[in-house]
Design a protein around this motif. Structure first.
Motif, mmCIF file in Angstrom:
data_model
loop_
_atom_site.group_PDB
_atom_site.id
_atom_site.type_symbol
_atom_site.label_atom_id
_atom_site.label_comp_id
_atom_site.label_asym_id
_atom_site.label_seq_id
_atom_site.Cartn_x
_atom_site.Cartn_y
_atom_site.Cartn_z
ATOM 1 N N ALA A 225 0.828 -1.207 0.000
ATOM 2 C CA ALA A 225 0.000 0.000 0.000
ATOM 3 C C ALA A 225 0.862 1.257 0.000
ATOM 4 O O ALA A 225 0.556 2.238 -0.692
ATOM 5 C CB ALA A 225 -0.932 -0.009 1.204
ATOM 6 N N LEU A 226 1.962 1.241 0.762
ATOM 7 C CA LEU A 226 2.860 2.389 0.777
ATOM 8 C C LEU A 226 3.482 2.619 -0.594
ATOM 9 O O LEU A 226 3.572 3.759 -1.073
ATOM 10 C CB LEU A 226 3.964 2.180 1.823
ATOM 11 C CG LEU A 226 3.563 2.342 3.291
ATOM 12 C CD1 LEU A 226 4.700 1.869 4.202
ATOM 13 C CD2 LEU A 226 3.224 3.792 3.600
ATOM 14 N N ALA A 227 3.899 1.532 -1.243
ATOM 15 C CA ALA A 227 4.505 1.658 -2.574
ATOM 16 C C ALA A 227 3.504 2.208 -3.582
ATOM 17 O O ALA A 227 3.836 3.079 -4.405
ATOM 18 C CB ALA A 227 5.037 0.299 -3.021
ATOM 19 N N SER A 228 2.269 1.725 -3.521
ATOM 20 C CA SER A 228 1.239 2.203 -4.435
ATOM 21 C C SER A 228 0.935 3.680 -4.212
ATOM 22 O O SER A 228 0.777 4.446 -5.165
ATOM 23 C CB SER A 228 -0.034 1.369 -4.258
ATOM 24 O OG SER A 228 -1.069 1.836 -5.081
ATOM 25 N N ALA A 229 0.873 4.084 -2.943
ATOM 26 C CA ALA A 229 0.586 5.483 -2.638
ATOM 27 C C ALA A 229 1.732 6.392 -3.065
ATOM 28 O O ALA A 229 1.519 7.513 -3.548
ATOM 29 C CB ALA A 229 0.313 5.641 -1.142
ATOM 30 N N ARG A 230 2.966 5.939 -2.909
ATOM 31 C CA ARG A 230 4.123 6.748 -3.316
ATOM 32 C C ARG A 230 4.121 6.995 -4.815
ATOM 33 O O ARG A 230 4.515 8.066 -5.283
ATOM 34 C CB ARG A 230 5.422 6.045 -2.895
ATOM 35 C CG ARG A 230 5.623 5.994 -1.388
ATOM 36 C CD ARG A 230 6.797 5.127 -1.002
ATOM 37 N NE ARG A 230 8.061 5.669 -1.476
ATOM 38 C CZ ARG A 230 9.247 5.075 -1.290
ATOM 39 N NH1 ARG A 230 9.289 3.912 -0.620
ATOM 40 N NH2 ARG A 230 10.352 5.616 -1.727
ATOM 41 N N GLU A 231 3.687 6.015 -5.575
ATOM 42 C CA GLU A 231 3.630 6.188 -7.029
ATOM 43 C C GLU A 231 2.518 7.139 -7.444
ATOM 44 O O GLU A 231 2.619 7.809 -8.486
ATOM 45 C CB GLU A 231 3.420 4.830 -7.703
ATOM 46 C CG GLU A 231 4.583 3.866 -7.546
ATOM 47 C CD GLU A 231 4.284 2.512 -8.163
ATOM 48 O OE1 GLU A 231 3.153 2.355 -8.707
ATOM 49 O OE2 GLU A 231 5.142 1.616 -8.118
#
Length: 505
Positions: A225-231
């Protein structure tokens, strides 16, 4: 090693267990003294004397079940608070009433009278507390649903109306043949349609009821979820703090949306980057953004912490209420701290693991608890019949509570059976062996093993120590074949009932 389930800090509610402990102490050491100081002259009096004992055990079971149920801490604290108020009120009232009788013939039994009154007051308070807590929970649920409807209406009116206006303008130009660039108008129409579709898809969580939201929650890997939000956010996001690793939180597919709104709150820094702090403990995960200055208005802070305002305001965008509502749906919360010229917004999420319970209601459902109680009573009757047939009486169990009457022994035995059956179902539901609840073929052997364990520990050691403490000499360990047979039959019946109890619960 499996991580704790989401909201493990709420699986056991100390307030409910406190009700059970207080009620048990009152029942065992004071109420029993009132009933069993002298022998009952008639069978009818024996039955009447058993009523307060049954009442006391019922309050104990209620507190115990409340402590492991799916009710939240706030609900249980409300009930416990009213229980305490009832106990104190009736204690003061009864003490005032019996003060003048201290030296009379009833003097030696007044402690039991007062204890019975205190227990009655506590039970009355618990009833009032249950009604108050239920009304409060229902009101909070309605307020959250109202917040969702308000935000949904505002977001749709803003996004859809703007898109429709653009689509209509370009469609009119194309229809009249006045479009200076037909391809550009077609692209604008497609863009407007896509914007409407994205808006509707992005607001699906606002259309769900509380029960639908609970049903949709599951373990979600925080790292993904963190990776998706960062993108998804503009600018560079740096994550620091505890290693996320394989940590999961209780959420759904909108977790990335929550994180995007959180990352978008601080103003852009000179290097166009946002720093995110992640703190992980045994039961929660806190994700926070922090930046210099006071970059949140008071109204934005109120929305983040308390929810959607009643009236729409132009100085609060849609990110703040979306962040608040998603955090609330996940059983978490938002905290805003202003200190030393800096502002910090932190979202607390519930950590979860492989064996997390479904939905956002940790604990055992009340329906399951009620059926566990029935299963325990049925198994207790069967076990009691075996012990009566092989040993002649269950009075020895009643001796634990200061009486040698067989009826009281039965009452105490069924009380123990109900408690241990509930512990079995609740423990099995939250353990890696929870799959056994789907089949009697797997649950019955576990029930028998549980019964044997109770025979070895509860009957063989604890009961022996207890009997010795009340003046009945008992060898240790107190292990007999009739008792083993009774516990095996009890365990097999509880194991057989467990899948039905869990499935219907």
């Amino acid at each position: 090693m499996a991580l704790p389930s989401a909201g493990d800090e709420r699986v056991l509610k100390p307030s409910g267990l406190l009700i059970a402990v207080v009620a048990f102490l009152l029942t065992r050491f004071l109420v029993a003294d009132l009933i069993y100081t002298t022998a009952a002259p008639t069978p009818r009096m024996t039955v009447l004397r058993t009523v307060p004992l049954v009442f006391g055990f019922a309050v104990v079971l209620y507190g115990f079940n409340l402590g492991i149920s799916t009710y939240g801490r706030r609900y249980v604290r409300t009930v416990a608070g009213w229980f305490a108020v009832g106990c104190v009120f009736f204690a003061v009232t009864s003490l005032v009433a019996v003060t003048g009788a201290m030296g009379g013939p009833m003097g030696s039994r007044l402690g039991g009278v007062v204890a019975t009154m205190v227990l009655t007051g506590g039970a009355a308070g618990a009833v009032i507390g249950t009604r108050s807590a239920t009304a409060d929970r229902y009101r909070n649920r309605l307020e959250r649903q109202a917040d969702q409807v308000i935000l949904l209406d505002r977001k749709l009116r803003h996004e859809v109306r703007n898109s429709i206006t653009a689509i209509r303008g370009h469609a009119d130009l194309l229809a009249d043949g006045d479009a200076p660039d037909a391809d550009r108008s077609h692209a604008a129409i497609r863009s407007g349609i896509d914007r409407i579709e994205r808006t509707i898809e992005g607001l699906e969580f606002l259309t769900r009821s509380s029960s639908e939201t609970n049903a949709s929650l599951a373990p979600v890997p925080l790292g993904e979820a963190l990776a998706s939000a960062r993108e998804a956010v503009d600018g560079y996001v740096t994550v620091r703090g505890d290693d996320v690793g394989s940590v999961s939180v209780r959420a759904d597919s909108d977790l990335a949306t929550l994180l995007v709104e959180l990352f978008s709150l601080p103003p852009a820094s000179t290097d166009d980057s946002t720093t995110v702090d992640v703190a992980i403990d045994a039961t929660t995960v806190t994700v926070a953004v922090e930046a210099p200055g006071s970059w949140l208005s008071d109204r934005e802070t109120d929305v983040l912490v308390d929810g959607v305002p009643e009236y729409e305001r132009n100085d609060v965008d849609y990110g703040a209420p979306i962040l608040h509502l998603l955090a609330a749906q996940y059983g978490g919360g938002v905290e805003v701290v202003r200190d030393a010229g800096r502002t910090r917004v932190a979202v607390r999420l519930l950590r979860t693991g492989e064996h997390a319970p479904p939905g956002n209601d940790p604990g055992v459902k009340p329906e399951t608890l009620r059926r566990s109680l029935v299963a325990g009573l049925v198994a207790g009757v069967a076990m009691g019949a075996i012990l009566e047939a092989t040993t002649g009486s269950l009075a020895v169990i009643g001796a634990l509570y200061g009486t040698s009457a067989s009826l009281s022994g039965w009452v105490a035995h069924l009380f123990h059976s109900a408690v241990f059956a509930t512990v079995f179902v609740a423990g099995l539901s939250a353990s890696p062996a929870s799959a056994a609840l789907g089949s009697p073929r797997r649950s019955i052997p576990l029930g028998i093993a549980y019964g044997v364990a109770l025979w070895l520990v509860a009957a063989g050691v604890v009961m022996g120590l207890w009997l010795n403490s009340v003046g009945i000499p008992t060898e240790l360990p107190n292990l007999t074949l009739p008792s083993l047979l009774g516990h095996v039959v009890w365990g097999s019946l509880v194991g057989a009932f467990a899948p039905l109890v869990a499935r219907n619960g």
